[in-house]
Design a protein around this motif. Structure first.
Motif, PDB file in Angstrom:
ATOM      1  N   ASP A 160       2.014 -10.272   1.896  1.00  0.00           N
ATOM      2  CA  ASP A 160       1.406 -10.870   3.107  1.00  0.00           C
ATOM      3  C   ASP A 160       1.239  -9.862   4.233  1.00  0.00           C
ATOM      4  N   SER A 161       1.182  -8.582   3.884  1.00  0.00           N
ATOM      5  CA  SER A 161       1.046  -7.546   4.930  1.00  0.00           C
ATOM      6  C   SER A 161      -0.156  -6.644   4.710  1.00  0.00           C
ATOM      7  N   ILE A 162      -1.129  -7.047   3.882  1.00  0.00           N
ATOM      8  CA  ILE A 162      -2.312  -6.207   3.641  1.00  0.00           C
ATOM      9  C   ILE A 162      -3.252  -6.309   4.844  1.00  0.00           C
ATOM     10  N   SER A 163      -3.640  -5.174   5.429  1.00  0.00           N
ATOM     11  CA  SER A 163      -4.541  -5.182   6.597  1.00  0.00           C
ATOM     12  C   SER A 163      -5.748  -4.276   6.412  1.00  0.00           C
ATOM     13  N   SER A 164      -5.766  -3.495   5.350  1.00  0.00           N
ATOM     14  CA  SER A 164      -6.889  -2.585   5.137  1.00  0.00           C
ATOM     15  C   SER A 164      -7.782  -3.114   4.031  1.00  0.00           C
ATOM     16  N   THR A 165      -8.923  -2.439   3.894  1.00  0.00           N
ATOM     17  CA  THR A 165      -9.854  -2.842   2.830  1.00  0.00           C
ATOM     18  C   THR A 165      -9.674  -1.975   1.582  1.00  0.00           C
ATOM     19  N   SER A 216      -8.168  -0.703  -1.929  1.00  0.00           N
ATOM     20  CA  SER A 216      -7.644  -1.379  -3.113  1.00  0.00           C
ATOM     21  C   SER A 216      -6.176  -1.010  -3.320  1.00  0.00           C
ATOM     22  N   GLN A 217      -5.364  -2.030  -3.673  1.00  0.00           N
ATOM     23  CA  GLN A 217      -3.929  -1.810  -3.917  1.00  0.00           C
ATOM     24  C   GLN A 217      -3.549  -2.411  -5.276  1.00  0.00           C
ATOM     25  N   ASN A 218      -2.632  -1.747  -5.975  1.00  0.00           N
ATOM     26  CA  ASN A 218      -2.125  -2.254  -7.266  1.00  0.00           C
ATOM     27  C   ASN A 218      -0.622  -2.452  -7.166  1.00  0.00           C
ATOM     28  N   THR A 219      -0.174  -3.644  -7.535  1.00  0.00           N
ATOM     29  CA  THR A 219       1.259  -3.980  -7.477  1.00  0.00           C
ATOM     30  C   THR A 219       1.744  -4.363  -8.868  1.00  0.00           C
ATOM     31  N   ASP A 220       2.724  -3.586  -9.408  1.00  0.00           N
ATOM     32  CA  ASP A 220       3.381  -3.936 -10.684  1.00  0.00           C
ATOM     33  C   ASP A 220       4.587  -4.801 -10.342  1.00  0.00           C
ATOM     34  N   VAL A 221       4.439  -6.092 -10.580  1.00  0.00           N
ATOM     35  CA  VAL A 221       5.466  -7.055 -10.154  1.00  0.00           C
ATOM     36  C   VAL A 221       6.804  -6.775 -10.848  1.00  0.00           C
ATOM     37  N   THR A 222       6.733  -6.367 -12.110  1.00  0.00           N
ATOM     38  CA  THR A 222       7.972  -6.227 -12.895  1.00  0.00           C
ATOM     39  C   THR A 222       8.760  -4.970 -12.544  1.00  0.00           C
ATOM     40  N   ASP A 223       8.125  -4.044 -11.779  1.00  0.00           N
ATOM     41  CA  ASP A 223       8.856  -2.833 -11.385  1.00  0.00           C
ATOM     42  C   ASP A 223      10.100  -3.169 -10.569  1.00  0.00           C
ATOM     43  N   ALA A 224      10.055  -4.284  -9.866  1.00  0.00           N
ATOM     44  CA  ALA A 224      11.180  -4.662  -9.006  1.00  0.00           C
ATOM     45  C   ALA A 224      12.284  -5.437  -9.758  1.00  0.00           C
ATOM     46  N   TRP A 225      12.034  -5.759 -11.059  1.00  0.00           N
ATOM     47  CA  TRP A 225      13.027  -6.545 -11.782  1.00  0.00           C
ATOM     48  C   TRP A 225      14.063  -5.615 -12.441  1.00  0.00           C
ATOM     49  N   SER A 226      15.311  -6.087 -12.418  1.00  0.00           N
ATOM     50  CA  SER A 226      16.354  -5.452 -13.239  1.00  0.00           C
ATOM     51  C   SER A 226      16.500  -6.254 -14.531  1.00  0.00           C
ATOM     52  N   GLU A 227      17.419  -5.814 -15.407  1.00  0.00           N
ATOM     53  CA  GLU A 227      17.565  -6.555 -16.667  1.00  0.00           C
ATOM     54  C   GLU A 227      18.206  -7.920 -16.467  1.00  0.00           C
ATOM     55  N   LYS A 230     -13.065  -9.008  -1.014  1.00  0.00           N
ATOM     56  CA  LYS A 230     -11.857  -9.744  -1.399  1.00  0.00           C
ATOM     57  C   LYS A 230     -11.761  -9.768  -2.921  1.00  0.00           C
ATOM     58  N   ASN A 231     -10.741  -9.073  -3.450  1.00  0.00           N
ATOM     59  CA  ASN A 231     -10.616  -8.960  -4.894  1.00  0.00           C
ATOM     60  C   ASN A 231      -9.162  -9.144  -5.291  1.00  0.00           C
ATOM     61  N   LEU A 232      -8.929 -10.062  -6.207  1.00  0.00           N
ATOM     62  CA  LEU A 232      -7.597 -10.241  -6.782  1.00  0.00           C
ATOM     63  C   LEU A 232      -7.732 -10.248  -8.294  1.00  0.00           C
ATOM     64  N   ALA A 233      -6.897  -9.488  -8.963  1.00  0.00           N
ATOM     65  CA  ALA A 233      -6.930  -9.443 -10.429  1.00  0.00           C
ATOM     66  C   ALA A 233      -5.510  -9.329 -10.967  1.00  0.00           C
ATOM     67  N   SER A 290      -5.433  -5.882  -5.771  1.00  0.00           N
ATOM     68  CA  SER A 290      -5.984  -6.634  -4.623  1.00  0.00           C
ATOM     69  C   SER A 290      -6.749  -5.695  -3.692  1.00  0.00           C
ATOM     70  N   THR A 291      -7.742  -6.254  -3.011  1.00  0.00           N
ATOM     71  CA  THR A 291      -8.507  -5.519  -1.987  1.00  0.00           C
ATOM     72  C   THR A 291      -8.673  -6.414  -0.766  1.00  0.00           C
TER      73      THR A 291
END
Length: 823
Positions: free
Chosen positions: A771-776, A778-789, A687-690, A723-724
């Motif tokens: 809330d849909s992670i089911s594997s072990t 590692s995943q990286n999510t860039d939160v700001t990629d989904a933002w517009s101006e 379990k890893n969150l960064a 996250s992992t």
């Protein structure tokens, strides 16, 4: 060596009369007749033409071919009185002939000097076994001998004196005897009168120890040497009534000449008599004749089965040189194959020099056979007969037996000193194997009568199958024949008496017959397997039950044999474990799990101080057993009533995020197996969150900016969640941006979603979530990629502002990991 005792006769004195009485055992019980004994003979081989038994013995000096009629008689099964098997009668108790000699030899057919038939091969291991009947009298025949010989006389080889066959103390094999048991005035050559190029084991009923004197002129002294102290291997004054010894009948060193003198010069006369060297040590525990040792009340009659005694001879060839070994084992089993008590048996192994039989000749084949005789002064007329169980060259079969506690995975083979402990309810397997090792004949169809151990239930499977016979068919294929419980029948077995003097008794157990096809090639074999469930006597207290081995007999035309099933013990004690730590644990990969508990015996036994053995098996989430079993030692103090266990298990090689079942049990020094405890261990995921963020800014608020407008971000904003194996949420909180010149001037931060719904960051505000992670992985999510101006975190112009730079803090919360970042 010549020894003389001289007598000088000068004056005659009147001496008191001294009588020496021979002590004999008086039989108070009655004995069965010969017919009854023969009817109850053990099963043996069909003799066919495998043996040769002379009808007459030749006087080699006079060449009279009918000089001495042998007492040999071959009785074939069914000849008379419903005789059960082929019998060789060497001495005849119904004859009036006081002096008798009998012998038989394995038939040897010579082809250009090569022995090609029922020989004894000194270059290979060999075995001979027989049943013999020594007559019904305690003071019966002289005895018999087993002989290996290469005498030029062949099957006419027998003990002689100056060419004449001699009975009595010679047992048909030794020289040094005389036809009339009288001393002689001309010295004999004992060595040349014995069977030449031979070795013999004698089974002698009497100690022939009467020295020749002027008053008796006897030559009845072969077993004694009273003139000189012991020396040179001579057994002096030590032989007892029934003795076993061995030597080389054709060797001059075997014999010693004694003499006495009569008359007065010039009429002096030397008289000669002989004794022989008894190589030993001498054994004298076994009985050879009568019903010696078996005591009955005066009103009882001996069981005819008790008349038969077993003898086995085994030979081991030299590894190098010319010295091999011979072993005899006598009185080792009852006629049905049940083992006798060790105190009833005699066994000895000794070394023999085979060069005395074959010299340097490359042909290592010699004759084997038996001789028997009676006629010395102390003996009497009685029967002596044999049933041949196994000949060395005809059919050589090897039988083995094993019993396995399938539940405990523990086995015992016949002859092992290991004790096999079983428990009520254990599944056991009995195996009886038979293999063809060689010979000049096929075995013939074999009937195996299998006796089954008691205290075992033989219920079989749903179809009643309790076992199987596996064998090699004539075409070389392996065939299987099922054994059904419907084949079970009563089989009579022998129960030895508590002592050798107690007569055996008989009872019935479950068993069955199965037919094994004839074997004829080396490698042919069969295996009888039977399965059952241990059913010990019921008891609320501690008891152990000894289950004796039961005989399996094999009967065929050219082979008879038997083997016992190994004995075993049923122990009703119960080893019990109970847990003292958690049965459900959650640990990281590589951690050490501990399984802990208490140990005790439910029926109150104390621990013996021997180490217990722990067994840990691991199963995955789907119930599949992982390879291997971890075992370890558990120590409990001797005589303790209870103990504890702490079993460590390193959690390497197990998958993260999965739950495993650990099945734990213990066993003790007697193979008792405890109940099984199940521990559930979950291996934690990684379990890893960064959260990582870069510097970020907002655009400049221009003079033309309106109150209430949102100021856009400047440059790239990077807000990354790594996250992992975990779902996560990210929240943000901020008091806004404040002027560096005057902190009373500030502007608030807001989060606008895709629908441009705005929420102040003055309190924790949800920015993003997964809330849909089911594997072990590692995943990286860039939160700001989904933002517009126009959405995401924006600065709101709510007040006229003082010119200059504004700074503030955003407090990020990612699950339980908290990051503070100053913008």
């Amino acid at each position: 060596m010549k020894k003389k005792t001289r007598f000088l006769y000068l004056i005659a004195f009147l001496l008191p009369v001294i009588q020496i009485f021979k002590t004999t055992t008086v039989q108070a019980y009655s004995v069965p007749d010969r017919t009854s004994v023969y009817e109850h003979a053990p099963k043996g081989m069909k003799l066919n033409d495998f043996i040769t038994a002379p009808e007459y013995y030749t006087n080699t000096k006079t060449n009279n071919t009918t000089a001495f009629k042998s007492s040999n008689k071959i009785i074939k099964a069914g000849d008379s009185n419903n005789d059960s098997t082929d019998i060789i009668q060497l001495l005849d108790g119904s004859s009036t002939q006081a002096k008798q000699i009998g012998s038989f030899w394995g038939t040897v057919k010579d082809s250009n000097g090569n022995k090609t038939y029922n020989y004894f091969d000194l270059s290979k291991p060999q075995e001979i076994s027989v049943w013999f009947y020594g007559g019904s009298k305690v003071d019966g025949i002289d005895g018999f001998s087993f002989v290996l010989q290469n005498d030029a006389l062949g099957d006419q080889a027998i003990s002689r004196s100056d060419g004449a066959p001699t009975a009595g103390e010679t047992l048909g094999v030794w020289g040094g005897g005389t036809p009339d048991n009288k001393s002689v005035t001309t010295p004999l050559s004992g060595a040349s009168d014995g069977i030449q190029k031979s070795v013999a084991i004698e089974f002698d009923r009497y100690v022939n120890k009467t020295a020749g004197t002027s008053s008796n002129s006897l030559n009845d002294y072969l077993d004694y040497d009273g003139f000189n102290p012991p020396g040179g291997g001579i057994v002096t004054n030590q032989l007892k009534s029934s003795h076993i010894a061995w030597n080389y009948p054709g060797d001059a060193a075997t014999y010693m000449q004694n003499s006495y003198t009569t008359g007065i010069w010039p009429f002096r006369q030397d008289h000669y008599f002989y004794n022989l060297t008894h190589r030993g040590p001498v054994q004298n525990n076994s009985y050879f004749t009568g019903y010696d040792g078996i005591e009955l009340s005066s009103s009882a009659t001996q069981d005819p089965r008790n008349a038969w005694r077993h003898l086995k001879i085994t030979y081991t060839p030299p590894k190098t040189g010319t010295v091999g070994t011979l072993t005899y084992l006598i009185n080792d089993k009852f006629p049905d194959g049940t083992d006798k008590e060790l105190t009833a048996q005699d066994s000895k192994t000794f070394s023999i020099d085979i060069s005395k039989l074959v010299g340097t000749n490359d042909d290592q084949k010699v004759r084997w056979g038996f001789t028997a005789s009676t006629g010395s002064p102390a003996s009497s007329i009685d029967d002596f007969a044999m049933v041949i169980e196994k000949m060395p060259s005809i059919v050589d079969m090897k039988g083995t037996s094993q019993i396995t506690d399938v539940t405990k995975n523990s086995s015992k083979t016949l002859g092992s000193s290991k004790e096999l402990y079983t428990s009520d309810g254990d599944e056991i397997k009995l195996e009886q194997k038979l293999s063809y090792s060689g010979g000049i004949s096929e075995s013939g169809e074999i009937t195996a009568t299998v006796g089954l151990p008691e205290h075992v239930e033989y219920n079989g499977d749903a179809n009643g199958v309790i076992g199987k016979l596996t064998y090699q068919a004539a075409d070389g294929t392996t065939q299987t024949k099922e054994i059904n419980k419907s084949a079970l029948k009563d089989v009579t077995i022998t129960i030895p008496g508590k002592t050798e003097a107690d007569p055996p008794s008989y009872k019935t157990v479950k068993g069955f017959d199965v037919t094994i096809p004839s074997m004829s090639a080396v490698g042919d074999n069969s295996n009888i397997e039977v399965y059952g469930t241990v059913k010990g006597p019921e008891s609320s207290t501690l008891i152990t039950t000894k289950v004796s081995g039961i005989n399996t007999s094999y009967k065929a035309d050219n082979y008879t044999g038997d083997t016992m099933s190994p004995d075993f013990v049923i122990d009703n004690e119960v080893l019990h474990i109970e847990n003292t730590n958690s049965l459900s644990q959650e640990l990281n990969q590589g951690d050490e799990a501990h399984f802990q508990g208490n140990i005790s015996y439910l029926k109150g036994s104390l621990f013996d101080g021997e180490e217990l053995l722990s067994h840990v098996e691991v199963y995955d989430q789907d119930g599949n057993k992982l390879p291997g079993v971890q075992k370890g030692d558990i120590q409990v103090d001797k005589d303790a009533k209870t103990g504890t266990y702490d079993i460590p298990y390193t959690l390497d090689g197990l998958e993260k995020g999965k739950t495993y079942t650990f099945k734990v049990k213990l066993s003790d020094s007697k193979d008792r197996i405890s109940n099984t405890l199940e521990y559930q261990v979950k291996i934690k995921s990684d379990k890893n969150l960064a959260l990582t963020v870069d510097n970020y800014r907002f655009q400049t608020i221009n003079m033309g900016s309106k109150i209430g407008e949102y100021i856009k971000r400047s440059g790239d904003w990077d807000v990354n969640v790594n996250s992992t194996g975990l779902n996560w949420k990210l929240t943000a909180k901020s008091a806004g941006l404040f002027s560096e010149k005057d902190s009373s001037y500030s502007e608030p931060l807001y989060f606008l979603d895709k629908n441009l719904n705005a929420k102040s960051l003055s309190s924790d505000t949800l920015i993003a979530q997964e809330d849909s992670i089911s594997s072990t992985e590692s995943q990286n999510t860039d939160v700001t990629d989904a933002w517009s101006e126009n959405d995401g975190i924006l600065l709101k112009n709510v007040n006229p502002n003082l010119a200059g730079e504004y700074k503030g803090e955003i407090e990020w919360t990612l699950s339980e990991t908290r990051f503070d970042y100053i913008a």
